[in-house]
Design a protein around this motif. Structure first.
Motif, PDB file in Angstrom:
ATOM      1  N   ALA A  69     128.556  -0.481  42.690  1.00 14.33           N
ATOM      2  CA  ALA A  69     129.732  -0.490  43.567  1.00 14.33           C
ATOM      3  C   ALA A  69     130.287   0.922  43.758  1.00 14.33           C
ATOM      4  O   ALA A  69     130.471   1.663  42.795  1.00 14.33           O
ATOM      5  CB  ALA A  69     130.812  -1.398  42.998  1.00 14.33           C
ATOM      6  N   GLY A  70     130.476   1.296  45.006  1.00 11.09           N
ATOM      7  CA  GLY A  70     131.052   2.594  45.326  1.00 11.09           C
ATOM      8  C   GLY A  70     130.054   3.734  45.421  1.00 11.09           C
ATOM      9  O   GLY A  70     130.431   4.850  45.766  1.00 11.09           O
ATOM     10  N   ALA A  71     128.787   3.480  45.150  1.00 14.74           N
ATOM     11  CA  ALA A  71     127.767   4.538  45.188  1.00 14.74           C
ATOM     12  C   ALA A  71     127.150   4.637  46.579  1.00 14.74           C
ATOM     13  O   ALA A  71     127.197   3.695  47.371  1.00 14.74           O
ATOM     14  CB  ALA A  71     126.674   4.252  44.164  1.00 14.74           C
ATOM     15  N   LYS A  72     126.565   5.790  46.848  1.00 18.21           N
ATOM     16  CA  LYS A  72     125.836   6.019  48.095  1.00 18.21           C
ATOM     17  C   LYS A  72     124.550   5.181  48.068  1.00 18.21           C
ATOM     18  O   LYS A  72     123.884   5.078  47.026  1.00 18.21           O
ATOM     19  CB  LYS A  72     125.505   7.506  48.196  1.00 18.21           C
ATOM     20  N   GLU A  73     124.189   4.612  49.212  1.00 22.37           N
ATOM     21  CA  GLU A  73     122.971   3.815  49.285  1.00 22.37           C
ATOM     22  C   GLU A  73     121.736   4.663  48.989  1.00 22.37           C
ATOM     23  O   GLU A  73     121.696   5.854  49.300  1.00 22.37           O
ATOM     24  CB  GLU A  73     122.824   3.179  50.669  1.00 22.37           C
ATOM     25  N   MET A  74     120.746   4.014  48.405  1.00 20.28           N
ATOM     26  CA  MET A  74     119.474   4.652  48.095  1.00 20.28           C
ATOM     27  C   MET A  74     118.365   3.777  48.678  1.00 20.28           C
ATOM     28  O   MET A  74     118.610   2.644  49.101  1.00 20.28           O
ATOM     29  CB  MET A  74     119.321   4.810  46.583  1.00 20.28           C
ATOM     30  N   ILE A  75     117.151   4.295  48.674  1.00 19.07           N
ATOM     31  CA  ILE A  75     116.006   3.576  49.241  1.00 19.07           C
ATOM     32  C   ILE A  75     115.302   2.787  48.142  1.00 19.07           C
ATOM     33  O   ILE A  75     114.922   3.343  47.110  1.00 19.07           O
ATOM     34  CB  ILE A  75     115.028   4.548  49.913  1.00 19.07           C
ATOM     35  N   LEU A  76     115.117   1.501  48.390  1.00 21.09           N
ATOM     36  CA  LEU A  76     114.400   0.632  47.468  1.00 21.09           C
ATOM     37  C   LEU A  76     112.900   0.896  47.605  1.00 21.09           C
ATOM     38  O   LEU A  76     112.352   0.895  48.711  1.00 21.09           O
ATOM     39  CB  LEU A  76     114.694  -0.835  47.778  1.00 21.09           C
ATOM     40  N   ILE A  77     112.242   1.128  46.487  1.00 23.60           N
ATOM     41  CA  ILE A  77     110.790   1.335  46.473  1.00 23.60           C
ATOM     42  C   ILE A  77     110.123   0.018  46.119  1.00 23.60           C
ATOM     43  O   ILE A  77     110.349  -0.534  45.036  1.00 23.60           O
ATOM     44  CB  ILE A  77     110.383   2.437  45.463  1.00 23.60           C
ATOM     45  N   GLU A  78     109.318  -0.458  47.041  1.00 23.14           N
ATOM     46  CA  GLU A  78     108.612  -1.722  46.821  1.00 23.14           C
ATOM     47  C   GLU A  78     107.126  -1.499  46.543  1.00 23.14           C
ATOM     48  O   GLU A  78     106.475  -2.367  45.982  1.00 23.14           O
ATOM     49  CB  GLU A  78     108.817  -2.641  48.025  1.00 23.14           C
ATOM     50  N   GLU A  79     106.577  -0.343  46.917  1.00 15.96           N
ATOM     51  CA  GLU A  79     105.159  -0.015  46.675  1.00 15.96           C
ATOM     52  C   GLU A  79     104.992   0.575  45.278  1.00 15.96           C
ATOM     53  O   GLU A  79     104.483   1.685  45.124  1.00 15.96           O
ATOM     54  CB  GLU A  79     104.657   0.981  47.718  1.00 15.96           C
ATOM     55  N   ILE A  80     105.389  -0.134  44.284  1.00 17.93           N
ATOM     56  CA  ILE A  80     105.405   0.386  42.916  1.00 17.93           C
ATOM     57  C   ILE A  80     103.995   0.542  42.343  1.00 17.93           C
ATOM     58  O   ILE A  80     103.748   1.436  41.546  1.00 17.93           O
ATOM     59  CB  ILE A  80     106.282  -0.510  42.012  1.00 17.93           C
ATOM     60  N   ASP A  81     103.062  -0.279  42.775  1.00 18.39           N
ATOM     61  CA  ASP A  81     101.725  -0.238  42.191  1.00 18.39           C
ATOM     62  C   ASP A  81     100.822   0.815  42.820  1.00 18.39           C
ATOM     63  O   ASP A  81      99.691   0.990  42.381  1.00 18.39           O
ATOM     64  CB  ASP A  81     101.065  -1.615  42.290  1.00 18.39           C
ATOM     65  N   ASN A  82     101.304   1.534  43.810  1.00 24.72           N
ATOM     66  CA  ASN A  82     100.515   2.572  44.472  1.00 24.72           C
ATOM     67  C   ASN A  82     100.879   3.924  43.854  1.00 24.72           C
ATOM     68  O   ASN A  82     101.736   4.649  44.347  1.00 24.72           O
ATOM     69  CB  ASN A  82     100.782   2.551  45.983  1.00 24.72           C
ATOM     70  N   LYS A  83     100.200   4.277  42.764  1.00 26.53           N
ATOM     71  CA  LYS A  83     100.518   5.498  42.017  1.00 26.53           C
ATOM     72  C   LYS A  83     100.339   6.763  42.847  1.00 26.53           C
ATOM     73  O   LYS A  83     101.125   7.697  42.730  1.00 26.53           O
ATOM     74  CB  LYS A  83      99.667   5.585  40.742  1.00 26.53           C
ATOM     75  N   GLU A  84      99.309   6.804  43.675  1.00 26.38           N
ATOM     76  CA  GLU A  84      99.072   7.985  44.520  1.00 26.38           C
ATOM     77  C   GLU A  84     100.212   8.182  45.511  1.00 26.38           C
ATOM     78  O   GLU A  84     100.667   9.305  45.731  1.00 26.38           O
ATOM     79  CB  GLU A  84      97.738   7.857  45.265  1.00 26.38           C
ATOM     80  N   PHE A  85     100.672   7.091  46.119  1.00 23.32           N
ATOM     81  CA  PHE A  85     101.795   7.170  47.050  1.00 23.32           C
ATOM     82  C   PHE A  85     103.049   7.670  46.345  1.00 23.32           C
ATOM     83  O   PHE A  85     103.751   8.548  46.849  1.00 23.32           O
ATOM     84  CB  PHE A  85     102.066   5.808  47.703  1.00 23.32           C
ATOM     85  N   LEU A  86     103.341   7.133  45.172  1.00 23.16           N
ATOM     86  CA  LEU A  86     104.534   7.546  44.426  1.00 23.16           C
ATOM     87  C   LEU A  86     104.458   9.020  44.049  1.00 23.16           C
ATOM     88  O   LEU A  86     105.454   9.743  44.143  1.00 23.16           O
ATOM     89  CB  LEU A  86     104.721   6.675  43.179  1.00 23.16           C
ATOM     90  N   LYS A  87     103.282   9.463  43.633  1.00 18.99           N
ATOM     91  CA  LYS A  87     103.102  10.883  43.282  1.00 18.99           C
ATOM     92  C   LYS A  87     103.399  11.766  44.483  1.00 18.99           C
ATOM     93  O   LYS A  87     104.170  12.723  44.397  1.00 18.99           O
ATOM     94  CB  LYS A  87     101.677  11.119  42.778  1.00 18.99           C
ATOM     95  N   GLU A  88     102.821  11.439  45.621  1.00 21.46           N
ATOM     96  CA  GLU A  88     103.031  12.232  46.832  1.00 21.46           C
ATOM     97  C   GLU A  88     104.494  12.181  47.280  1.00 21.46           C
ATOM     98  O   GLU A  88     105.071  13.207  47.658  1.00 21.46           O
ATOM     99  CB  GLU A  88     102.125  11.710  47.945  1.00 21.46           C
ATOM    100  N   LEU A  89     105.099  11.018  47.214  1.00 22.72           N
ATOM    101  CA  LEU A  89     106.503  10.865  47.607  1.00 22.72           C
ATOM    102  C   LEU A  89     107.415  11.746  46.770  1.00 22.72           C
ATOM    103  O   LEU A  89     108.204  12.535  47.301  1.00 22.72           O
ATOM    104  CB  LEU A  89     106.932   9.399  47.475  1.00 22.72           C
ATOM    105  N   ILE A  90     107.308  11.667  45.457  1.00 17.30           N
ATOM    106  CA  ILE A  90     108.188  12.410  44.560  1.00 17.30           C
ATOM    107  C   ILE A  90     107.935  13.912  44.681  1.00 17.30           C
ATOM    108  O   ILE A  90     108.875  14.711  44.710  1.00 17.30           O
ATOM    109  CB  ILE A  90     108.041  11.941  43.102  1.00 17.30           C
ATOM    110  N   GLU A  91     106.676  14.310  44.783  1.00 14.89           N
ATOM    111  CA  GLU A  91     106.374  15.739  44.955  1.00 14.89           C
ATOM    112  C   GLU A  91     106.967  16.282  46.257  1.00 14.89           C
ATOM    113  O   GLU A  91     107.511  17.388  46.289  1.00 14.89           O
ATOM    114  CB  GLU A  91     104.865  15.975  44.924  1.00 14.89           C
ATOM    115  N   ASN A  92     106.875  15.518  47.332  1.00 14.68           N
ATOM    116  CA  ASN A  92     107.435  15.957  48.611  1.00 14.68           C
ATOM    117  C   ASN A  92     108.960  15.987  48.582  1.00 14.68           C
ATOM    118  O   ASN A  92     109.570  16.862  49.206  1.00 14.68           O
ATOM    119  CB  ASN A  92     106.946  15.070  49.751  1.00 14.68           C
ATOM    120  N   MET A  93     109.568  15.061  47.882  1.00 15.64           N
ATOM    121  CA  MET A  93     111.025  15.028  47.780  1.00 15.64           C
ATOM    122  C   MET A  93     111.561  16.191  46.956  1.00 15.64           C
ATOM    123  O   MET A  93     112.680  16.648  47.187  1.00 15.64           O
ATOM    124  CB  MET A  93     111.488  13.709  47.121  1.00 15.64           C
TER     125      MET A  93
END
Length: 104
Positions: A69-93
């Motif tokens: 409550a009261g926090a800024k919205e964030m993006i829900l990650i649903e592709e949790i089992d795709n390790k390569e995608f998560l790696k690329e996402l976090i590195e780019n962020m």
């Protein structure tokens, strides 16, 4: 509702292709860091990341949720089992995220 340690372990495993992932427990939830920068967290057993130009570009079906409550919205990650995608996402962020402010 607080997040479960088992869910944290599951997310940490999904992020295992990245070095220097750390976390901090805060009021029953977990703040996630990559190389010292906050990129997201686990809130009510949901994996949420900050909204950045990279996260908005890389996640095709964006679903925003409020971590608490009261926090800024964030993006829900649903592709949790795709390790390569998560790696690329976090590195780019990484370059788009600020370092935490120093405490006095």
């Amino acid at each position: 509702m607080a997040s479960h340690k088992d869910y944290l372990d599951y997310i940490l495993d999904a992020l295992s292709l990245l070095d220097e992932i750390t976390y901090r427990s805060m009021m029953g939830e977990y703040i996630l860091y990559y190389r010292g920068k906050v990129f997201g967290g686990i809130y009510d057993d949901r994996f949420l990341v900050k909204e950045t130009p990279s996260s908005k570009t890389m996640i095709h079906s964006i679903k925003k949720e409020c971590p608490y409550a009261g926090a800024k919205e964030m993006i829900l990650i649903e592709e949790i089992d795709n390790k390569e995608f998560l790696k690329e996402l976090i590195e780019n962020m990484y370059e788009e995220l600020p370092f935490p402010k120093k405490r006095k």
